[in-house]
Write a protein that holds these residues in place. Structure first.
Motif, short mmCIF file in Angstrom:
data_model
loop_
_atom_site.label_atom_id
_atom_site.label_comp_id
_atom_site.label_asym_id
_atom_site.label_seq_id
_atom_site.Cartn_x
_atom_site.Cartn_y
_atom_site.Cartn_z
N GLN A 388 1.05 -1.17 0.03
CA GLN A 388 0.16 -0.13 -0.05
C GLN A 388 1.00 1.40 0.06
O GLN A 388 0.20 2.07 -0.47
N ALA A 389 1.98 1.08 0.37
CA ALA A 389 2.87 2.35 0.35
C ALA A 389 3.28 2.81 -1.23
O ALA A 389 3.75 3.76 -1.26
N ILE A 390 3.04 1.87 -2.00
CA ILE A 390 3.07 2.01 -3.56
C ILE A 390 1.78 2.47 -4.03
O ILE A 390 1.83 3.47 -4.66
N VAL A 391 0.76 1.76 -3.66
CA VAL A 391 -0.54 1.93 -4.40
C VAL A 391 -1.01 3.53 -4.02
O VAL A 391 -1.58 3.97 -4.77
N LEU A 392 -1.04 3.53 -2.55
CA LEU A 392 -1.60 4.85 -2.25
C LEU A 392 -1.05 6.26 -2.72
O LEU A 392 -1.72 7.10 -3.08
N PRO A 393 0.25 6.45 -2.68
CA PRO A 393 1.02 7.53 -3.29
C PRO A 393 0.76 7.67 -4.92
O PRO A 393 0.59 8.79 -5.36
N LEU A 394 0.70 6.41 -5.38
CA LEU A 394 0.41 6.50 -6.83
C LEU A 394 -0.99 7.14 -7.02
O LEU A 394 -1.15 7.75 -8.08
N ASP A 397 -0.82 11.10 -5.09
CA ASP A 397 0.13 12.17 -5.71
C ASP A 397 0.10 12.00 -7.21
O ASP A 397 0.58 13.09 -7.96
N HIS A 398 -0.17 10.94 -7.91
CA HIS A 398 0.05 10.88 -9.24
C HIS A 398 -1.05 10.36 -10.08
O HIS A 398 -1.18 10.32 -11.11
N HIS A 399 -2.40 10.06 -9.40
CA HIS A 399 -3.43 9.94 -10.09
C HIS A 399 -3.66 8.44 -11.17
O HIS A 399 -3.98 8.62 -12.07
N ILE A 400 -2.97 7.59 -10.56
CA ILE A 400 -2.70 6.41 -11.20
C ILE A 400 -3.48 5.20 -10.08
O ILE A 400 -2.81 4.97 -9.21
N LEU A 401 -4.60 4.61 -10.88
CA LEU A 401 -5.01 3.36 -10.20
C LEU A 401 -4.16 2.17 -10.34
O LEU A 401 -3.93 1.74 -11.55
N THR A 402 -3.79 1.56 -9.33
CA THR A 402 -3.00 0.24 -9.33
C THR A 402 -3.56 -0.86 -8.50
O THR A 402 -4.66 -0.18 -7.80
N GLN A 403 -3.08 -2.03 -8.33
CA GLN A 403 -3.50 -3.10 -7.36
C GLN A 403 -2.51 -3.81 -6.73
O GLN A 403 -1.54 -3.88 -7.30
N VAL A 404 -2.68 -4.18 -5.53
CA VAL A 404 -1.80 -5.07 -4.73
C VAL A 404 -2.03 -6.56 -5.57
O VAL A 404 -3.30 -6.71 -5.80
N ALA A 405 -0.99 -7.44 -5.80
CA ALA A 405 -0.94 -8.40 -6.60
C ALA A 405 -1.87 -9.57 -5.91
O ALA A 405 -2.13 -10.65 -6.60
N GLY A 406 -1.83 -9.48 -4.63
CA GLY A 406 -2.29 -10.85 -3.93
C GLY A 406 -2.03 -10.60 -2.37
O GLY A 406 -1.52 -9.73 -1.98
N HIS A 407 -2.68 -11.62 -1.67
CA HIS A 407 -2.74 -11.51 -0.26
C HIS A 407 -1.18 -11.95 0.46
O HIS A 407 -0.38 -12.64 -0.16
N ALA A 408 -0.85 -10.89 1.15
CA ALA A 408 0.75 -10.93 1.84
C ALA A 408 1.79 -11.21 0.97
O ALA A 408 2.76 -11.82 1.00
N MET A 409 1.45 -10.23 -0.32
CA MET A 409 2.55 -10.39 -1.40
C MET A 409 3.11 -8.72 -1.61
O MET A 409 2.39 -7.87 -1.75
N PRO A 410 4.21 -8.58 -1.35
CA PRO A 410 4.73 -7.04 -1.61
C PRO A 410 4.98 -6.93 -3.00
O PRO A 410 6.04 -6.80 -3.39
#
Length: 470
Positions: A388-394, A397-410
């Motif tokens: 989420q430290a990557i997803v949230l600022p994207l 701050d940068h207006h890009i929607l992304t997603q975490v790839a799965g449970h307990a995965m960095p």
């Protein structure tokens, strides 16, 4: 009195989260608010979304791969409008719908040799359910095998093939005989198939959870074992198909791979009308529909609707006419090279897995002591937190929607539309670089946000623990 959809949208705008919370899923609304995804979207076009403030966002989530062709593609919209404007009837029931026959013909053209018959449904999970039933009917066997970390849908049959325990909790027991094997472990697969009760081995050539790419050696070895033990090989191409991987099917990267069943959905809909397809050999199909009395023994009320079939035909036309599979390869290579160039500069960034425009960006423990302490702190609070430290600022701050790839995965997964521009790729790469620069400053604002999210996660875990105890 005619219904006014625009009036309804305008009347609920700004109140949609409260209404959804009251009448649909309050827990999901809480998740959206916690992560800052409680935006009010007012427009979608191509690869972009706009919020009520007029801010443009780059959609690299694409509803988990539905919008391969972006939103509101004019060719797909035009096809659907033609259906709305025609008097031609749909869903007669006792009928052989011409648009369904035409879409089946077009899909068969794009399949590996021998796959010549199509069953239509409404979603990916329904396509998987059909595949399970077809495999059972053809082999006379009761069991299935699937891979660890697999995701094939959330109805009971598909859920039984799910490699993530959190999805299954509360719904057990699963279908009897459902077995999990590890990706790459041919010996483990053979041990399971040798028992002689496995009707179908279901796998994603590229796993959606984590973007784990099955090697050619593994896939061909698995095919050989399936043939040896009389098990059908079922390729789930629901997310990896329709040009996403740079080929029509991800399995087509492997020369000589000829699955017995292929499942499609998501992008086949063009982002408009749900549609699923299970494509198999005539002999498999005939084992299900083996007499006139059983001509509709597996069927769907809303399958083969004119709108869905038109969306599928138009989507295939767009994919071919705009050469989007090849474009996915070209743009995917641009992503990969850009991300790999960042790896030596940032301790948290470990690498990238990519095939076409199905991309995973992997993070891991850093070397320096201060950052290692930050990594440990965050993962101790919640192993799902770091991504989420990557997803949230994207997003913020940068207006890009992304997603975490799965449970307990960095791991961050990106699924861009196949028709994005090179400037969209550069937009993302520049944003990722900025996020990583800030994340490598500890202490700093990014870590304060993570600590706050972590405290929420710990509170939720305590509540769940108390609920389980009672």
């Amino acid at each position: 009195m005619p219904i006014d959809i625009n009036a309804i949208v305008n009347e609920t705008r700004g109140k949609n989260f409260e209404l959804y919370e009251e009448h649909v899923n309050p827990v999901f609304v809480k998740v959206l608010r916690t992560l800052g995804f409680n935006r009010t979207w007012v427009r979608g076009e191509g690869a972009y979304l706009w919020d009520e403030a007029g801010t443009r966002y780059l959609d690299f989530l694409t509803n988990w791969g539905v919008f391969n062709f972006g939103r509101r593609h004019p060719v797909i919209r035009g096809a659907l409008q033609q259906v709305l404007d025609t008097d031609f009837p749909g869903w007669v029931g006792f009928d052989a719908p011409p648009l369904a026959a035409a879409l089946a013909r077009e899909l068969v053209k794009r399949m590996p040799p021998g796959l010549d018959t199509v069953y239509f449904s409404n979603s990916g999970t329904e396509a998987i359910e059909a595949a399970i039933k077809f495999a059972r009917a053809y082999t006379g066997r009761p069991s299935t095998a699937h891979l660890a970390k697999a995701f094939h849908g959330l109805t009971m049959g598909a859920l039984s093939l799910n490699g993530e325990p959190s999805f299954r909790r509360g719904f057990e027991p699963m279908l009897p005989g459902s077995s999990e094997v590890k990706l790459g472990d041919l010996a483990g697969l053979e041990a399971r198939l040798a028992l002689g009760d496995v009707a179908g081995f279901v796998l994603e050539p590229i796993q959606g959870k984590g973007v784990n790419i099955a090697s050619s050696e593994y896939l061909l070895g698995a095919q050989e074992l399936c043939r040896k033990y009389g098990t059908l090989m079922i390729c789930d191409e629901i997310q990896s198909g329709m040009g996403r991987s740079g080929r029509f099917l991800a399995s087509q990267w492997v020369e000589g791979l000829q699955p017995d069943i292929v499942c499609l959905s998501k992008a086949l809909s063009g982002g408009y009308i749900p549609v699923g397809a299970t494509i198999t050999r005539r002999a498999v199909y005939d084992s299900v529909y083996d007499t006139m009395h059983r001509a509709i023994v597996h069927a769907s009320t809303f399958g083969m609707g004119n709108m869905a079939m038109a969306a599928g035909l138009a989507s295939l036309a767009v994919l071919d006419d705009e050469n989007l599979a090849e474009r996915a390869n070209m743009l995917g290579d641009r992503f990969r090279r850009g991300i790999e160039a960042l790896v030596p500069r940032f301790e948290f960034l470990k690498g990238v897995r990519q095939r076409g425009l199905m991309i995973a960006i992997e993070f891991g423990p850093p070397e320096s002591m201060s950052l290692k302490a930050a990594w440990t702190m965050v993962n101790k609070m919640d192993e799902n937190l770091f991504a989420q430290a990557i997803v949230l600022p994207l997003l913020d701050d940068h207006h890009i929607l992304t997603q975490v790839a799965g449970h307990a995965m960095p791991i961050i997964k990106i699924l861009p539309p196949l028709n994005i521009s090179e400037s969209d790729v550069d937009w993302f790469l520049e944003a990722l670089e900025d996020v990583l620069v800030k994340l490598h400053k500890f202490p700093g604002p990014a870590w304060e946000v993570l600590k706050k999210l972590g405290s929420h996660a710990l509170t939720a875990k305590r509540r769940e623990g108390r609920a389980a105890a009672t």
